[in-house]
Design an enzyme around this catalytic site. Structure first.
Site, mmCIF file in Angstrom:
data_model
loop_
_atom_site.group_PDB
_atom_site.id
_atom_site.type_symbol
_atom_site.label_atom_id
_atom_site.label_comp_id
_atom_site.label_asym_id
_atom_site.label_seq_id
_atom_site.Cartn_x
_atom_site.Cartn_y
_atom_site.Cartn_z
ATOM 1 N N HIS A 235 9.481 -6.566 20.814
ATOM 2 C CA HIS A 235 9.981 -6.130 22.119
ATOM 3 C C HIS A 235 10.645 -4.742 22.001
ATOM 4 C CE1 HIS A 235 11.765 -6.498 26.070
ATOM 5 N NE2 HIS A 235 12.973 -6.299 25.563
ATOM 6 N N LYS B 217 27.107 -3.145 28.721
ATOM 7 C CA LYS B 217 26.415 -4.193 29.489
ATOM 8 C C LYS B 217 27.396 -4.919 30.405
ATOM 9 C CE LYS B 217 22.917 -7.683 29.645
ATOM 10 N NZ LYS B 217 21.867 -8.467 29.024
ATOM 11 N N ARG C 227 21.900 -3.634 38.009
ATOM 12 C CA ARG C 227 21.473 -4.253 36.741
ATOM 13 C C ARG C 227 20.064 -3.812 36.341
ATOM 14 N NH1 ARG C 227 22.977 -10.342 34.566
ATOM 15 N NH2 ARG C 227 21.858 -10.160 32.612
ATOM 16 N N ASN D 3 16.692 -2.161 32.575
ATOM 17 C CA ASN D 3 15.247 -2.223 32.314
ATOM 18 C C ASN D 3 14.661 -0.862 31.958
ATOM 19 O OD1 ASN D 3 15.125 -4.978 32.824
ATOM 20 N ND2 ASN D 3 14.979 -4.624 35.028
ATOM 21 N N HIS E 65 11.466 -0.577 30.054
ATOM 22 C CA HIS E 65 10.850 -1.901 30.041
ATOM 23 C C HIS E 65 9.554 -1.991 30.850
ATOM 24 C CE1 HIS E 65 14.516 -2.968 28.049
ATOM 25 N NE2 HIS E 65 14.255 -4.255 28.047
ATOM 26 N N GLU F 50 17.036 -1.575 21.790
ATOM 27 C CA GLU F 50 17.910 -1.828 22.959
ATOM 28 C C GLU F 50 19.204 -1.016 22.851
ATOM 29 O OE1 GLU F 50 17.151 -3.362 25.661
ATOM 30 O OE2 GLU F 50 15.501 -4.726 25.150
ATOM 31 N N LYS G 258 21.687 -14.466 31.533
ATOM 32 C CA LYS G 258 20.291 -14.801 31.872
ATOM 33 C C LYS G 258 19.771 -15.826 30.870
ATOM 34 C CE LYS G 258 18.529 -10.637 34.112
ATOM 35 N NZ LYS G 258 17.580 -9.507 33.995
ATOM 36 N N GLU H 100 21.399 -9.179 39.479
ATOM 37 C CA GLU H 100 20.365 -8.134 39.529
ATOM 38 C C GLU H 100 19.883 -7.813 40.942
ATOM 39 O OE1 GLU H 100 17.699 -8.310 36.217
ATOM 40 O OE2 GLU H 100 16.357 -6.821 37.071
ATOM 41 N N HIS I 170 6.932 -3.507 28.615
ATOM 42 C CA HIS I 170 6.364 -4.846 28.853
ATOM 43 C C HIS I 170 4.841 -4.794 28.879
ATOM 44 C CE1 HIS I 170 10.213 -6.710 30.792
ATOM 45 N NE2 HIS I 170 10.175 -6.880 29.495
ATOM 46 N N ARG J 92 23.394 -31.049 35.280
ATOM 47 C CA ARG J 92 23.751 -29.942 36.203
ATOM 48 C C ARG J 92 24.691 -28.916 35.570
ATOM 49 N NH1 ARG J 92 24.053 -34.267 39.914
ATOM 50 N NH2 ARG J 92 22.091 -34.405 41.055
HETATM 51 P P1 NAD Z 1 14.015 -13.997 18.079
HETATM 52 O O1 NAD Z 1 14.999 -14.883 18.730
HETATM 53 O O2 NAD Z 1 12.600 -14.409 18.096
HETATM 54 O O3 NAD Z 1 14.483 -13.739 16.584
HETATM 55 C C1 NAD Z 1 13.685 -12.937 15.754
HETATM 56 C C2 NAD Z 1 13.481 -13.538 14.388
HETATM 57 O O4 NAD Z 1 14.633 -13.309 13.589
HETATM 58 C C3 NAD Z 1 13.258 -15.037 14.365
HETATM 59 O O5 NAD Z 1 12.249 -15.336 13.434
HETATM 60 C C4 NAD Z 1 14.595 -15.583 13.889
HETATM 61 O O6 NAD Z 1 14.547 -16.801 13.255
HETATM 62 C C5 NAD Z 1 15.026 -14.506 12.920
HETATM 63 N N1 NAD Z 1 16.461 -14.431 12.696
HETATM 64 C C6 NAD Z 1 17.444 -14.591 13.615
HETATM 65 N N2 NAD Z 1 18.628 -14.337 13.061
HETATM 66 C C7 NAD Z 1 18.405 -14.025 11.771
HETATM 67 C C8 NAD Z 1 19.241 -13.644 10.693
HETATM 68 N N3 NAD Z 1 20.551 -13.479 10.844
HETATM 69 N N4 NAD Z 1 18.680 -13.414 9.484
HETATM 70 C C9 NAD Z 1 17.342 -13.534 9.332
HETATM 71 N N5 NAD Z 1 16.495 -13.861 10.310
HETATM 72 C C10 NAD Z 1 17.021 -14.100 11.517
HETATM 73 O O7 NAD Z 1 14.030 -12.527 18.716
HETATM 74 P P2 NAD Z 1 15.160 -11.682 19.443
HETATM 75 O O8 NAD Z 1 14.668 -10.301 19.366
HETATM 76 O O9 NAD Z 1 16.503 -11.991 18.961
HETATM 77 O O10 NAD Z 1 15.102 -12.184 20.959
HETATM 78 C C11 NAD Z 1 13.958 -12.008 21.765
HETATM 79 C C12 NAD Z 1 14.077 -12.894 22.979
HETATM 80 O O11 NAD Z 1 15.235 -12.547 23.723
HETATM 81 C C13 NAD Z 1 12.907 -12.807 23.931
HETATM 82 O O12 NAD Z 1 12.498 -14.113 24.278
HETATM 83 C C14 NAD Z 1 13.481 -12.104 25.157
HETATM 84 O O13 NAD Z 1 12.851 -12.489 26.357
HETATM 85 C C15 NAD Z 1 14.907 -12.547 25.111
HETATM 86 N N6 NAD Z 1 15.847 -11.657 25.780
HETATM 87 C C16 NAD Z 1 16.721 -12.208 26.690
HETATM 88 C C17 NAD Z 1 17.651 -11.411 27.321
HETATM 89 C C18 NAD Z 1 18.647 -12.033 28.263
HETATM 90 O O14 NAD Z 1 19.366 -11.294 28.963
HETATM 91 N N7 NAD Z 1 18.750 -13.336 28.306
HETATM 92 C C19 NAD Z 1 17.704 -10.035 27.082
HETATM 93 C C20 NAD Z 1 16.815 -9.493 26.145
HETATM 94 C C21 NAD Z 1 15.886 -10.316 25.500
HETATM 95 N N1 GLY Z 2 18.157 -7.630 29.434
HETATM 96 C C1 GLY Z 2 18.300 -7.247 30.789
HETATM 97 C C2 GLY Z 2 19.373 -7.969 31.526
HETATM 98 O O1 GLY Z 2 20.135 -8.718 30.970
HETATM 99 O O2 GLY Z 2 19.453 -7.817 32.709
#
Ligand code: NAD
Ligand code: GLY
Length: 352
Positions: free
Chosen positions: A266, A228, A242, A246, A249, A179, A137, A238, A253, A115
């Site tokens: 993305h 942010k 918030r 987007n 987006h 972003e 999130k 949200e 998307h 939990r």
């Molecule tokens: P990712 O986590 O897939 O990382 C991209 C690539 O970079 C991977 O292959 C990773 O291994 C590599 N990498 C990471 N750090 C590195 C470094 N320092 N040096 C070399 N390679 C490195 O992609 P991302 O763009 O970081 O994240 C995308 C994800 O984030 C999606 O799933 C999306 O839905 C999520 N997201 C979440 C939120 C939220 O608020 N929680 C907001 C935006 C996006």
């Molecule tokens: N990436 C959008 C949010 O955190 O709400």
């Protein structure tokens, strides 16, 4: 060291930005844990590059293969089972080291393990530093769509080292910049008390940013996190404000979906989504041409990839199935003035 504190409904947590030697980073991470037991969820690529330098013992590590498809039920289950095998207690800690994929998955596991177990985020992509590690999130993907199962769960701390961004490949760095550019177009709507003028910063410092100068990146990340923070502290779950995060987006998307999440990152899709939003806003007389040109100039400085136009009928069908759509109308966040945006409902017929 730069510190930004995030005040959530439940806890206040620090986001620390510090460019110390990578070899010292492990100590900094562990200093937050004390004598507690911990499980590190680390991306395979990051483990390959930094595993030895970090020096976490195998018995404390869960290495996650790379790619969005790994943010799934199976890995969620594996992480929980690993934590159970290790007999992690509710007072112990899960640490995520990697991009948004690792952060979202590890955060979801942490939020449900017994939990809720303490969680520390160590974002290693630009996107994770400025976006996914802030605001609580967490999520995994399902066969019905991305991020459909998740929680709001705040980390105990977020530790950032801009040095680590040096090894990101160019495309991954640019996806984070997508972003970052977004924040510049929504800055005034974020209602941050101090003026940070990110658009100017992005225009004046494009060389340093693209060269990944550590000091400039630390400042850039701080600005984005402050923006942010200002949004998520006012609307953590949200309910309204918030949604402005987007911006770009809705169409972005749809680009990701129509190309099966394979062709564009993305951030690349979001940049195209922002361009689409600027065109739509101009057609609806929400902004004038000069602002649209200024926005396009900022985007041009960062040399994002070109994305073709897709059939608008198909795109609007996809946009109608977005989880945020509440009626037949599609919600777009559109620019209304310099660095200001608002939400608009648009009929798909009108779009076509
Ligand atoms: P990712 O986590 O897939 O990382 C991209 C690539 O970079 C991977 O292959 C990773 O291994 C590599 N990498 C990471 N750090 C590195 C470094 N320092 N040096 C070399 N390679 C490195 O992609 P991302 O763009 O970081 O994240 C995308 C994800 O984030 C999606 O799933 C999306 O839905 C999520 N997201 C979440 C939120 C939220 O608020 N929680 C907001 C935006 C996006
Ligand atoms: N990436 C959008 C949010 O955190 O709400």
């Amino acid at each position: 060291m730069i510190e930004v504190k995030i005040n959530s409904q439940e806890i206040t947590y620090p986001i620390n930005i510090e460019s110390e030697a990578v070899a010292d980073f492990r100590e900094r991470i562990l200093s937050y844990i004390g004598k507690k037991n911990y499980l590190v969820i680390i991306s395979q690529k990051v483990e390959k590059i930094y595993g030895k330098i970090f020096g976490f013992d195998k018995s404390h590590k869960f290495i996650l293969k790379d790619g969005e498809k790994e943010k799934n039920f199976k890995n969620y289950q594996k992480i929980l089972e690993r934590a159970l095998e290790m007999k992690l207690k509710r007072s112990d800690v899960i640490i995520a080291i990697g991009g948004g994929v690792v952060g979202d998955l590890a955060g979801f596991a942490a939020s449900t393990y017994m939990r809720g177990i303490d969680f520390i985020q160590v974002p290693t992509t630009l996107l994770a530093c400025v976006d996914s590690s802030v605001g609580g999130k967490t999520a995994i993907d399902t066969s019905f769509g991305k991020n459909l199962v998740g929680t709001f769960y705040q980390p105990k701390a977020v530790l950032i080292n801009p040095k680590i961004l040096k090894t990101l490949d160019d495309r991954q760095f640019k996806t984070g910049l997508g972003e970052v550019v977004k924040y510049s177009f929504i800055e005034k709507s974020c209602l941050l008390e101090e003026e940070v003028n990110l658009t100017n910063f992005l225009s004046e410092k494009s060389k340093e940013i693209l060269n990944r100068d550590e000091k400039t990146l630390a400042k850039l990340i701080e600005i984005c996190i402050k923006l942010k923070k200002s949004v998520v502290e006012k609307d953590e779950k949200e309910a309204g404000l918030r949604r402005i995060l987007n911006f770009g987006h809705t169409y972005g998307h749809a680009i990701e979906k129509i190309t099966n999440y394979k062709k564009f990152t993305h951030g690349e899709a979001i940049v195209e989504g922002m361009k689409f939003a600027f065109n739509l806003a101009l057609k609806k007389n929400l902004i004038d041409k000069s602002y649209k040109f200024l926005a396009e100039d900022v985007i041009k400085k960062y040399n994002f990839c070109k994305i073709p136009e897709y059939n608008m009928k198909k795109m609007s069908e996809i946009m109608k199935t977005d989880k945020k759509v509440q009626s037949d109308k599609i919600v777009f966040i559109l620019p209304t003035d310099y660095s200001k945006v608002d939400a608009f409902e648009i009929n798909s017929d009108e779009l076509i």
